[in-house]
Enzyme design. Structure first.
Site, PDB file in Angstrom:
ATOM      1  N   ILE A 148      -4.006 -23.493 -21.283  1.00 46.94           N
ATOM      2  CA  ILE A 148      -4.324 -22.410 -20.351  1.00 46.94           C
ATOM      3  C   ILE A 148      -5.655 -22.659 -19.663  1.00 46.94           C
ATOM      4  O   ILE A 148      -6.652 -22.971 -20.329  1.00 46.94           O
ATOM      5  CB  ILE A 148      -4.326 -21.070 -21.105  1.00 46.94           C
ATOM      6  CG1 ILE A 148      -2.879 -20.756 -21.508  1.00 46.94           C
ATOM      7  CG2 ILE A 148      -4.889 -19.953 -20.261  1.00 46.94           C
ATOM      8  CD1 ILE A 148      -2.759 -19.839 -22.654  1.00 46.94           C
ATOM      9  N   CYS A 149      -5.641 -22.518 -18.341  1.00 47.44           N
ATOM     10  CA  CYS A 149      -6.837 -22.704 -17.521  1.00 47.44           C
ATOM     11  C   CYS A 149      -7.422 -24.095 -17.829  1.00 47.44           C
ATOM     12  O   CYS A 149      -6.706 -25.085 -17.775  1.00 47.44           O
ATOM     13  CB  CYS A 149      -7.809 -21.550 -17.777  1.00 47.44           C
ATOM     14  SG  CYS A 149      -9.123 -21.434 -16.583  1.00 47.44           S
ATOM     15  N   GLN A 150      -8.697 -24.159 -18.195  1.00 48.61           N
ATOM     16  CA  GLN A 150      -9.291 -25.469 -18.507  1.00 48.61           C
ATOM     17  C   GLN A 150      -8.558 -26.115 -19.692  1.00 48.61           C
ATOM     18  O   GLN A 150      -8.453 -27.343 -19.784  1.00 48.61           O
ATOM     19  CB  GLN A 150     -10.769 -25.277 -18.841  1.00 48.61           C
ATOM     20  CG  GLN A 150     -11.534 -26.550 -19.085  1.00 48.61           C
ATOM     21  CD  GLN A 150     -12.891 -26.270 -19.728  1.00 48.61           C
ATOM     22  OE1 GLN A 150     -13.047 -25.325 -20.494  1.00 48.61           O
ATOM     23  NE2 GLN A 150     -13.882 -27.066 -19.369  1.00 48.61           N
ATOM     24  N   GLY A 152      -5.484 -26.095 -20.047  1.00 51.76           N
ATOM     25  CA  GLY A 152      -4.331 -26.755 -19.440  1.00 51.76           C
ATOM     26  C   GLY A 152      -4.702 -28.141 -18.939  1.00 51.76           C
ATOM     27  O   GLY A 152      -3.920 -29.095 -19.062  1.00 51.76           O
TER      28      GLY A 152
END
Lengths: 397, 353
Positions: A148-150, A152
């Site tokens: 998720i986000c960073q 990811g």
């Protein structure tokens, strides 16, 4: 022409201001009754810890219908409990209800002792070890990696370096192509003297990053939100929901300087990941090595990680089984919005279940939990210098 | 809940103050509506903000007076929440002259300038972006204390800088009023301070073991002046954008009134103001010029910070405590040792799977 403001007399003026005060008084009463702002209530078990990092496995009350476990990798910025903010807004709970075996990494709060940690340490070190623990715990050769986000970005890098350990890759609102000017953070980072920042702070404070996030919508996030809050203060449950979100927003761990330096320079500034020039440790990251199925989710109204930064991943990977999923909402809405609960978690579960070899596991849940603890223990015994004991528990901070 | 009685005593006091504020407020409201006064230049406890301010102050104090640590935690949470409402009330105060102008059918962007109080708007923008106008002054004072430790001649040396900071802060509202030429006052006051302090020092070369220390001090002051100027430029950009947005709000409002629309509630004005302001700042933030300015401001601030840390180390060197640079070395060693151990463990696992 009507006379403007004709209804806006002294009486209504006083009434309007009086209403604000009344709401504040009632809200303050509600606040004094709140002892704790509880988050992350879904039961979970600590299966591994190393330095500040903790790896948890959520308790699965029902049947596991997808044999490959899911490891959730959250960003280093903010905290992973966003995925389990409260019972009715919990992506984790939702995934469990859909029969998944869910693990999650809590990166913890770095202190100055962690200031030299690099991308290599986070990806080839901590993340890699956690994945090995999950593989052993679930007796799976490969795992489903959900970043998720960073987190990811980290997951995609890991999947490119170790494709043999990843069954399916799911990325949510994660940046890959940093050349876009769509997001303010992308533009601002060009002029950020990250060397001076790291030299000065060592561990870059979470508040510093938060300040930047608040600047993205200064009026809505600094004023409107709190004015709107006055309308929910009287309702304890609604007010608690608001406070949980507030707690999460301002619960920002600092960032290990060296890692942040590399992330800003190599990714934000030089866009090395999509160019195939990013080195993590002594290895070059080639996104073409992502040969496993990919589900890449972006949010159409994301002002933190704009779609232009997320979508290009699908053109860069080596797999043919790739899905680009548009979620109509913003960055945070992906995790906690009611639409997300109804739409996104079921969609992820459905996508995973539909991939080859994802049927139920032969063992019972209690057996799986035991294996998890044993796997963590085994790895810990090998790396005894890294962690004192699997049973060690305590507050995260 | 501990200290319940104390808490509710304090709570009662807060309520009394609140109602006192209401009485005063009513009087003021009547004065306003009958055209006897406008709330320009009102301080924190004046005008329509009075009951709100007195209530919030009294309420927060009542939480502290009980002395319970739990109350402090509540106070922290509540004050953050009240902060947003406080900005709301500040805007409310600014709205009043507009309403008066609208009643007199004289609302347009030019007449708005006669009513509006830029200092008040500056307060509002300070609140939204977290500017602390006294921060530079505070930093100068801290710098002066460091200097006092070093040379014992702080009074004469730092006075011009404190004066310069004060003058610079006084210049800020003029920026907000749309007088860019006043920006030069900032440079003049800083230059004068520089000339009357470092200018003198440069004529007397420092000697002996304090030389390095003095040179670093001079650099620190230089950094501080660069930061002060950059900070002023940054805040000026913010204020000008805010004022331009406010003019747009008034123009939109005037247009609505002209076309016969009724705006009965402050909330409608609030929504319009938020919407227009957010757009204006978003447009500003997207420019390369702003990104560059922001980068320069941060760089200037980090320079100040880094030189002061070095200065601190110099002063603490003789004391029996671990210094930052020494701890950095220790952390580095620890980090490298951990890496070595991990590598060895991995090799062991390969040999002995």
């Amino acid at each position: 022409m009507k006379t403007p403001f004709v209804a806006f007399d002294v009486k209504s003026l006083i009434k309007e201001l009086g209403e604000i005060n009344t709401k504040l008084i009632k809200g303050a009463e509600a606040l004094t009754e709140i002892d704790e702002i509880d988050v992350g209530a879904t039961p979970k078990e600590l299966v591994y810890e190393e330095d500040k990092l903790k790896l948890y496995r959520y308790q699965q009350a029902g049947e596991i219908t997808c044999r490959t476990p899911v490891l959730i990798v959250y960003a280093l910025v903010n905290r992973q409990y966003m995925l389990d903010l409260q019972p009715d807004r919990s992506m984790v709970r939702n995934l469990l209800q859909h029969g998944l075996d869910v693990f999650i990494i809590d990166w913890g709060y770095p202190t100055k002792a962690d200031m030299y940690l690099t991308l290599d340490d986070y990806i080839n070190g901590y993340l890699s070890t956690c994945i090995d623990v999950v593989r052993e715990a679930s007796q799976s050769e490969r795992i489903n990696l959900m970043g998720i986000c960073q987190g990811g970005t980290f997951s995609a890098i890991y999947a490119a370096l170790y494709p043999e350990k990843v069954q399916n890759l799911v990325t949510l609102v994660a940046p890959f192509d940093f050349s876009t000017n769509d997001g303010l953070l992308f533009n601002w980072s060009k002029y950020l003297n990250v060397d001076a920042l790291v030299e000065s702070y060592r561990i870059v404070p979470g508040d510093f990053l938060n300040g930047g996030f608040l600047m993205l919508m200064p009026f809505s996030l600094n004023i409107r939100k709190y004015v709107d809050m006055l309308d929910v203060m009287e309702d304890k449950e609604k007010f608690l929901n608001f406070l949980r979100m507030e707690k999460w927003i301002f619960d920002s761990p600092g960032q290990a300087g060296e890692c942040l330096r590399q992330f800003i320079k190599d990714c934000y500034r030089e866009n090395k990941l999509v160019k195939g020039e990013l080195r993590v440790g002594d290895r070059l990251v080639d996104l073409k090595n992502i040969t496993m199925p990919l589900l890449n989710i972006y949010a159409s109204a994301d002002h933190l990680v704009p779609p232009a930064a997320t979508k290009p991943l699908n053109d860069l990977v080596g797999t043919d089984d790739k899905t680009l999923y548009e979620f109509k909402g913003g960055h945070i809405g992906v995790f906690v919005g009611s639409k997300s609960q109804k739409e996104l978690a079921p969609a992820i579960s459905k996508w995973l279940h539909a991939r080859p070899g994802q049927g139920p596991r032969p063992t019972t849940n209690s057996e799986q939990q035991t294996v998890a603890a044993e796997a963590g223990q085994a790895i810990l015994q090998e790396a005894s210098s890294r962690k004192p004991a699997v049973s060690k528990r305590g507050t995260s901070r | 809940m501990e200290n319940t009685r104390d808490y509710f005593d304090a709570w009662l006091k807060a309520q009394e103050k609140l109602f006192g504020g209401f009485v005063e407020n009513t009087k003021r409201a009547q004065q306003l509506f009958f055209g006897q006064a406008t709330p320009q230049g009102a301080g924190e406890a004046s005008g329509f903000q009075n009951p709100f301010s007195s209530w919030t102050a009294a309420f927060l104090n009542s939480l502290v007076e009980t002395g319970d640590s739990h109350r402090h935690a509540i106070k922290h949470g509540l004050s953050k929440l009240l902060g947003g409402s406080n900005a709301y009330v500040k805007l409310y105060e600014m709205w009043l002259p507009l309403m008066k102008a609208a009643q007199e059918k004289s609302l347009n962007t030019d007449s708005y300038k006669d009513f509006a109080d830029p200092a008040k708007y500056k307060d509002l923008i300070d609140h939204i972006f977290g500017f602390d106008p006294d921060a530079v002054k505070l930093m100068l004072n801290q710098a002066a204390q460091v200097l006092e430790l070093s040379t014992g001649s702080a009074q004469r040396f730092t006075k011009p800088w404190a004066e310069a900071a004060r003058e610079s802060m006084n210049v800020l509202p003029q920026f907000a009023e749309g007088h860019p030429e006043s920006f030069m006052k900032m440079f003049h006051s800083m230059f004068n301070a520089f000339d009357s302090t470092f200018g003198r020092v440069f004529h007397v070369p420092p000697v002996g073991k304090d030389r390095e220390k003095i040179e670093l001090l001079l650099r620190s002051f230089d950094d501080l002046s660069v930061y002060a100027v950059k900070n002023t430029e940054y805040q000026h950009t913010m204020y000008v954008t805010g004022l331009t947005a406010m003019e747009k709000v008034v123009a939109t409002l005037a247009e609505k009134i002209k076309s016969g629309e009724e705006i009965k509630q402050f909330d409608e004005f609030f929504d319009l103001w938020i919407d227009v302001s957010e757009r204006a700042y978003f447009a500003l933030f997207q420019t390369e010029a702003f990104a560059k300015l922001q980068g320069e401001l941060l760089d200037a601030a980090l320079n100040v910070r880094s030189h002061f840390f070095k200065l601190m180390e110099m002063h603490l060197y003789d004391l029996p405590i671990a210094l930052r640079s020494e701890m950095d070395d220790l952390y580095k060693t620890l980090y490298e040792l951990k890496k070595k151990v991990r590598k060895l463990e991995a090799q062991l696992r390969e040999v002995n799977p």
